[in-house]
Design a protein around this motif. Sequence first.
Motif, PDB file in Angstrom:
ATOM      1  N   THR A  95      53.237  19.890  65.027  1.00 35.54           N
ATOM      2  CA  THR A  95      51.926  19.577  65.706  1.00 35.54           C
ATOM      3  C   THR A  95      52.285  18.419  66.840  1.00 35.54           C
ATOM      4  O   THR A  95      53.429  18.006  66.875  1.00 35.54           O
ATOM      5  N   GLU A  96      51.203  17.837  67.218  1.00 31.99           N
ATOM      6  CA  GLU A  96      51.359  16.559  68.161  1.00 31.99           C
ATOM      7  C   GLU A  96      51.440  15.260  67.404  1.00 31.99           C
ATOM      8  O   GLU A  96      51.787  14.395  68.104  1.00 31.99           O
ATOM      9  N   PHE A  97      51.533  15.372  65.992  1.00 30.27           N
ATOM     10  CA  PHE A  97      52.011  14.247  65.177  1.00 30.27           C
ATOM     11  C   PHE A  97      53.438  13.598  65.750  1.00 30.27           C
ATOM     12  O   PHE A  97      54.208  14.064  65.817  1.00 30.27           O
ATOM     13  N   ALA A  98      53.087  12.333  66.013  1.00 24.04           N
ATOM     14  CA  ALA A  98      54.353  11.317  66.264  1.00 24.04           C
ATOM     15  C   ALA A  98      54.823  11.672  67.419  1.00 24.04           C
ATOM     16  O   ALA A  98      55.976  11.210  67.574  1.00 24.04           O
ATOM     17  N   ILE A  99      54.231  12.553  68.419  1.00 21.65           N
ATOM     18  CA  ILE A  99      55.009  12.615  69.706  1.00 21.65           C
ATOM     19  C   ILE A  99      54.762  11.632  70.347  1.00 21.65           C
ATOM     20  O   ILE A  99      53.927  10.917  70.486  1.00 21.65           O
ATOM     21  N   GLY A 100      55.894  11.012  71.005  1.00 20.62           N
ATOM     22  CA  GLY A 100      56.014   9.670  71.633  1.00 20.62           C
ATOM     23  C   GLY A 100      55.990   8.569  70.840  1.00 20.62           C
ATOM     24  O   GLY A 100      56.399   7.401  71.347  1.00 20.62           O
ATOM     25  N   ALA A 101      56.253   8.913  69.282  1.00 20.51           N
ATOM     26  CA  ALA A 101      56.297   7.564  68.559  1.00 20.51           C
ATOM     27  C   ALA A 101      57.620   8.138  67.579  1.00 20.51           C
ATOM     28  O   ALA A 101      57.400   7.724  66.209  1.00 20.51           O
ATOM     29  N   GLY A 102      58.465   8.668  67.995  1.00 20.33           N
ATOM     30  CA  GLY A 102      59.710   9.187  67.203  1.00 20.33           C
ATOM     31  C   GLY A 102      59.914  10.579  67.196  1.00 20.33           C
ATOM     32  O   GLY A 102      61.265  11.093  66.884  1.00 20.33           O
ATOM     33  N   ARG A 103      58.937  11.224  67.923  1.00 16.10           N
ATOM     34  CA  ARG A 103      59.253  12.677  68.284  1.00 16.10           C
ATOM     35  C   ARG A 103      59.099  13.085  69.681  1.00 16.10           C
ATOM     36  O   ARG A 103      58.274  12.369  70.245  1.00 16.10           O
ATOM     37  N   THR A 104      59.796  14.142  70.154  1.00 13.94           N
ATOM     38  CA  THR A 104      59.734  14.504  71.452  1.00 13.94           C
ATOM     39  C   THR A 104      59.086  15.744  71.571  1.00 13.94           C
ATOM     40  O   THR A 104      59.682  16.758  70.958  1.00 13.94           O
ATOM     41  N   GLU A 105      58.076  15.999  72.437  1.00 10.95           N
ATOM     42  CA  GLU A 105      57.578  17.277  72.680  1.00 10.95           C
ATOM     43  C   GLU A 105      58.587  18.140  73.238  1.00 10.95           C
ATOM     44  O   GLU A 105      59.356  17.989  74.000  1.00 10.95           O
ATOM     45  N   GLY A 106      58.692  19.532  72.527  1.00  7.81           N
ATOM     46  CA  GLY A 106      59.602  20.503  72.970  1.00  7.81           C
ATOM     47  C   GLY A 106      60.731  20.468  72.610  1.00  7.81           C
ATOM     48  O   GLY A 106      61.667  21.157  72.836  1.00  7.81           O
ATOM     49  N   ASP A 107      61.205  19.436  71.501  1.00  9.48           N
ATOM     50  CA  ASP A 107      62.531  19.280  70.691  1.00  9.48           C
ATOM     51  C   ASP A 107      62.745  20.644  69.960  1.00  9.48           C
ATOM     52  O   ASP A 107      61.906  21.090  69.370  1.00  9.48           O
ATOM     53  N   PRO A 108      63.756  21.113  70.276  1.00 13.27           N
ATOM     54  CA  PRO A 108      64.168  22.504  69.905  1.00 13.27           C
ATOM     55  C   PRO A 108      64.019  22.394  68.133  1.00 13.27           C
ATOM     56  O   PRO A 108      63.692  23.499  67.335  1.00 13.27           O
ATOM     57  N   SER A 109      64.386  21.386  67.439  1.00 15.22           N
ATOM     58  CA  SER A 109      64.283  21.058  65.928  1.00 15.22           C
ATOM     59  C   SER A 109      62.825  21.517  65.445  1.00 15.22           C
ATOM     60  O   SER A 109      62.884  21.825  64.194  1.00 15.22           O
ATOM     61  N   LEU A 110      61.810  21.351  66.254  1.00 12.75           N
ATOM     62  CA  LEU A 110      60.598  21.623  65.658  1.00 12.75           C
ATOM     63  C   LEU A 110      60.377  22.976  65.424  1.00 12.75           C
ATOM     64  O   LEU A 110      59.274  23.469  64.644  1.00 12.75           O
ATOM     65  N   ALA A 111      61.157  23.821  66.113  1.00 13.88           N
ATOM     66  CA  ALA A 111      60.919  25.232  65.602  1.00 13.88           C
ATOM     67  C   ALA A 111      61.209  25.742  64.161  1.00 13.88           C
ATOM     68  O   ALA A 111      60.580  26.693  63.554  1.00 13.88           O
ATOM     69  N   ASP A 112      61.895  24.705  63.403  1.00 12.77           N
ATOM     70  CA  ASP A 112      62.235  25.016  62.039  1.00 12.77           C
ATOM     71  C   ASP A 112      61.169  24.248  61.278  1.00 12.77           C
ATOM     72  O   ASP A 112      61.259  24.490  59.943  1.00 12.77           O
ATOM     73  N   TYR A 113      60.137  23.676  61.856  1.00 15.17           N
ATOM     74  CA  TYR A 113      59.222  23.183  61.193  1.00 15.17           C
ATOM     75  C   TYR A 113      58.322  24.048  60.290  1.00 15.17           C
ATOM     76  O   TYR A 113      57.938  25.162  60.831  1.00 15.17           O
ATOM     77  N   LEU A 114      57.335  23.473  59.438  1.00 18.53           N
ATOM     78  CA  LEU A 114      56.231  24.324  59.141  1.00 18.53           C
ATOM     79  C   LEU A 114      55.252  24.300  60.215  1.00 18.53           C
ATOM     80  O   LEU A 114      55.315  23.497  61.250  1.00 18.53           O
ATOM     81  N   ARG A 115      54.395  25.094  60.131  1.00 20.46           N
ATOM     82  CA  ARG A 115      53.256  25.330  61.097  1.00 20.46           C
ATOM     83  C   ARG A 115      51.731  24.925  60.517  1.00 20.46           C
ATOM     84  O   ARG A 115      51.926  24.857  59.200  1.00 20.46           O
ATOM     85  N   PRO A 116      51.079  24.209  61.301  1.00 20.77           N
ATOM     86  CA  PRO A 116      49.608  23.867  60.743  1.00 20.77           C
ATOM     87  C   PRO A 116      49.188  25.066  59.877  1.00 20.77           C
ATOM     88  O   PRO A 116      48.387  24.556  58.813  1.00 20.77           O
ATOM     89  N   GLU A 117      48.998  26.130  60.137  1.00 19.10           N
ATOM     90  CA  GLU A 117      48.485  27.170  59.448  1.00 19.10           C
ATOM     91  C   GLU A 117      48.888  27.332  58.103  1.00 19.10           C
ATOM     92  O   GLU A 117      48.516  27.692  57.163  1.00 19.10           O
ATOM     93  N   ASP A 118      50.379  26.859  57.926  1.00 13.11           N
ATOM     94  CA  ASP A 118      50.932  26.980  56.540  1.00 13.11           C
ATOM     95  C   ASP A 118      50.180  25.939  55.595  1.00 13.11           C
ATOM     96  O   ASP A 118      49.973  26.434  54.387  1.00 13.11           O
ATOM     97  N   VAL A 119      49.980  24.758  56.239  1.00 13.20           N
ATOM     98  CA  VAL A 119      49.368  23.699  55.285  1.00 13.20           C
ATOM     99  C   VAL A 119      47.807  24.247  55.223  1.00 13.20           C
ATOM    100  O   VAL A 119      47.545  23.997  53.948  1.00 13.20           O
TER     101      VAL A 119
END
Length: 245
Positions: free
Chosen positions: A193-217
């Motif tokens: 999600t946009e959570f922590a973008i600019g505060a420890g996460r970078t938008e478009g970071d390839p590692s985010l592809a392995d994360y859960l999706r909002p729909e999962d939660v």
Amino acid sequence: MPAEARDLTGTVVAITGASAGIGEASARLLVESGARVVLQARRAERLEALVAELGADNVATVTGDVRDPAAATALVRLANDTFGRLDSVVLNAGIGMYGGILDRSDDDLTTMMRTNVEGTVWGARSAVQAFRESATGGDVVIVASVAGLRGGADEAVYAATKFAQVGFAGALDREVRTDGIRVTAICPAGVETEFAIGAGRTEGDPSLADYLRPEDVAHAVVTVLAQPRRLRTTQWQMWSMGQGS
């Protein structure tokens, strides 16, 4: 034989932090499941877009900052004034800022602690009061994090707020179960999600592809609410298949 799911049609669910991410996905899935939702966030334009998408018959919105107890009161009041009841509250609003203990300003840390902890407490208090007054029971769902079960480096203060949410949920469950109120802490790992973008996460970071999706939660939220009233899930830990635990 699996437990039968409750029909959520006509139930009323209040959601904080509803303008994006997990809150927004939960609103969509709940309306799809027949529920009506009362949404709160700070960004009015995003709430208005959800009303346009999901329908004014299904959605009511109010802006507010969860750090203010009055925002929690306003959310519960809107549910009762608009739909005549409140069945569940999903306390989803939260922020994250990553970095070492000395890397963030006093204001940053204060904002994170107040949003994540106070925002949860005020929302739960207002919901419990409403559930007790109606004497029909209800659900308090707290969207916490696996960081509240085991902290990691560069997230000490964030993890502390999530440990507080998990501890609060467990204690509140023991306090209100006999009132027919169920309390659940949903603890996802990283969510794209946009959570922590600019505060420890970078938008478009390839590692985010392995994360859960909002729909999962969101699926977990709806599953918890649809449980037969004879049972409760007090904690749900979630990881994607691509994330190590």
